[in-house]
Design an enzyme around this catalytic site. Structure first.
Site, short mmCIF file in Angstrom:
data_model
loop_
_atom_site.label_atom_id
_atom_site.label_comp_id
_atom_site.label_asym_id
_atom_site.label_seq_id
_atom_site.Cartn_x
_atom_site.Cartn_y
_atom_site.Cartn_z
N PHE A 11 1.24 -8.85 -0.02
CA PHE A 11 2.24 -9.92 -0.04
C PHE A 11 3.56 -9.46 0.57
O PHE A 11 4.12 -10.11 1.46
CB PHE A 11 2.43 -10.39 -1.49
CG PHE A 11 3.42 -11.51 -1.65
CD1 PHE A 11 3.31 -12.68 -0.90
CD2 PHE A 11 4.46 -11.41 -2.56
CE1 PHE A 11 4.22 -13.72 -1.05
CE2 PHE A 11 5.38 -12.45 -2.72
CZ PHE A 11 5.25 -13.60 -1.96
N VAL A 12 4.08 -8.33 0.11
CA VAL A 12 5.34 -7.81 0.65
C VAL A 12 5.12 -7.25 2.05
O VAL A 12 5.92 -7.49 2.96
CB VAL A 12 5.93 -6.74 -0.28
CG1 VAL A 12 7.16 -6.09 0.35
CG2 VAL A 12 6.30 -7.34 -1.64
N ARG A 33 -5.73 -2.05 4.81
CA ARG A 33 -6.94 -1.64 4.12
C ARG A 33 -8.16 -2.32 4.74
O ARG A 33 -9.25 -1.76 4.78
CB ARG A 33 -6.84 -1.97 2.63
CG ARG A 33 -8.00 -1.44 1.80
CD ARG A 33 -7.79 -1.69 0.33
NE ARG A 33 -7.69 -3.12 0.04
CZ ARG A 33 -7.47 -3.61 -1.17
NH1 ARG A 33 -7.29 -2.80 -2.19
NH2 ARG A 33 -7.40 -4.92 -1.36
N CYS A 70 4.51 0.32 1.51
CA CYS A 70 4.28 -0.82 0.61
C CYS A 70 2.94 -0.72 -0.10
O CYS A 70 2.74 -1.39 -1.13
CB CYS A 70 4.33 -2.13 1.38
SG CYS A 70 5.93 -2.53 2.12
N ALA A 71 2.01 0.05 0.44
CA ALA A 71 0.67 0.11 -0.13
C ALA A 71 0.71 0.69 -1.54
O ALA A 71 1.46 1.63 -1.81
CB ALA A 71 -0.24 0.96 0.76
N ALA A 72 -0.10 0.14 -2.43
CA ALA A 72 -0.11 0.60 -3.82
C ALA A 72 -1.30 0.00 -4.54
O ALA A 72 -1.89 -1.00 -4.09
CB ALA A 72 1.18 0.19 -4.54
N SER A 116 9.11 -0.24 -8.27
CA SER A 116 9.05 -1.41 -9.16
C SER A 116 10.13 -1.31 -10.22
O SER A 116 10.46 -0.20 -10.68
CB SER A 116 7.67 -1.47 -9.84
OG SER A 116 7.67 -2.43 -10.89
N TYR A 142 1.17 1.36 -14.80
CA TYR A 142 1.69 1.07 -13.47
C TYR A 142 3.12 1.60 -13.32
O TYR A 142 3.44 2.30 -12.35
CB TYR A 142 1.65 -0.44 -13.23
CG TYR A 142 2.31 -0.90 -11.95
CD1 TYR A 142 1.72 -0.65 -10.72
CD2 TYR A 142 3.51 -1.59 -11.98
CE1 TYR A 142 2.31 -1.07 -9.54
CE2 TYR A 142 4.11 -2.02 -10.80
CZ TYR A 142 3.51 -1.76 -9.59
OH TYR A 142 4.11 -2.18 -8.43
N LYS A 146 4.56 4.68 -10.84
CA LYS A 146 5.65 4.51 -9.88
C LYS A 146 6.78 5.50 -10.15
O LYS A 146 7.38 6.06 -9.22
CB LYS A 146 6.16 3.07 -9.93
CG LYS A 146 5.24 2.04 -9.30
CD LYS A 146 5.17 2.20 -7.79
CE LYS A 146 4.51 1.02 -7.12
NZ LYS A 146 4.52 1.12 -5.64
#
Length: 320
Positions: A11-12, A33, A70-72, A116, A142, A146
């Protein structure tokens, strides 16, 4: 300038991809991905199967000046993993630090990490917002992952001299948003009566356009080096206000019943939805004064403009 963007199909990441592809002063390589159906012109695309400690990034990092990571493994409401923290660490900690080490070895000047607000915590007392340099207090796997990635990146920056920029967004919304925000729009569009007419919390949100603008600002702003930034729209809303304004954006009057918070919390507990109740009834505010002052940055998109764009996309794609 050459930039590598990871998580470009998220999304981001998609928002950053569209914005960066329009800049003729940047050569952008986007890592996915899985392949996208539509790829902007002037973007070099690479499919990277996974993000972990063994991923080889060397080819993609050749002559790159900055990485936007941004990948996570993203936060999910109902994680079914037997050991969620281990699974989050594989991607968000080990995968991130593996990429960062290879970036430093390749001579990358700046590494921008999308973290985050969960690193700060889960809620705030009204009008006592989180600040960028507050102590970390994550409560779920999560957020912990981070935080650990941030700690590793800061240590790597001190060791190698590669500049690290950490951005902690609050809830991000915009065209294509999913999860609870999408459900909210569906309820409003259908005219479902909702028991959220008497909630007086305060929550910070960030429009995708505002987050992307800050990310792009941080690519080469000299004052961003080795800093942590919080980001929001700069206008905090109660859940009741958000529903009313989202209803207006959708062309619907929100049908809100003034049910007291306490009754909502009791009902959520009975249904096993405490986390959702906390998001609807609790407060989470951030102070973006450091972001404003250090970068001379102001959110370019107003809340109402962002809600209109989000509603327009929803009506085009989802409304029946």
């Amino acid at each position: 300038m050459r930039v590598l963007l990871t998580g470009a199909s998220g999304f981001v990441g998609r928002g950053v991809l569209v914005r960066m592809s329009a800049r003729f002063d940047i050569e952008l390589t986007a890592a996915f991905r899985k392949p996208l159906q539509v790829i902007p012109e002037r973007v070099s695309c690479e499919v990277v199967g996974g993000l972990d400690a063994g991923t080889d990034w060397r080819k993609l990092l050749d002559r790159v000046d900055a990485v936007i990571h941004c990948a996570a493994r993203v936060h999910v409401m109902n994680d079914t993993s037997s050991d969620p923290l281990t699974e989050f660490r594989k991607v968000n900690v080990d995968g991130t630090l593996n990429l960062a080490r290879q970036a430093a070895a390749a001579g990358v000047r700046r590494f921008i990490f999308i973290s985050s607000i969960k690193v700060n915590g889960e809620d705030t007392t009204p009008n006592q917002p989180y600040k960028a340099d507050d102590d970390s207090a994550p409560l779920d796997p999560y957020g912990i992952s981070k935080m650990e990635a941030e700690q590793g990146l800061r240590a790597l920056a001190a060791e190698t001299g590669m500049e690290v920029v950490i951005i902690r967004p609050v809830l991000v919304y915009g065209p294509g948003v999913k999860a609870n925000f999408l459900s909210m729009m569906r309820w409003l569009h259908k005219g479902v009566p909702l028991p959220f007419g008497a909630i007086h919390n305060r929550r910070s949100l960030v429009a995708l356009g505002n987050l992307v603008d800050l990310i792009v600002t941080c690519i080469d702003h000299p004052a961003a080096a080795n800093q942590t930034f919080l980001v929001s729209d700069g206008e905090d809303l109660s859940t009741t206000e958000l529903l009313r304004r989202m209803g207006t954006a959708l062309g619907k009057q929100a049908r809100l019943l003034p049910v007291p918070n306490r009754l909502l919390e009791v009902g959520a507990t009975i249904l096993g939805k405490q986390a959702l109740a906390q998001r609807l009834c609790g407060s989470l505010q951030v102070d973006i004064s450091k972001t404003r002052e250090l970068l001379s940055w102001t959110p370019p998109v107003s809340v109402d403009e962002a809600l209109r764009k989000t509603a327009k996309h929803f009506l085009e794609q989802h409304a029946k």
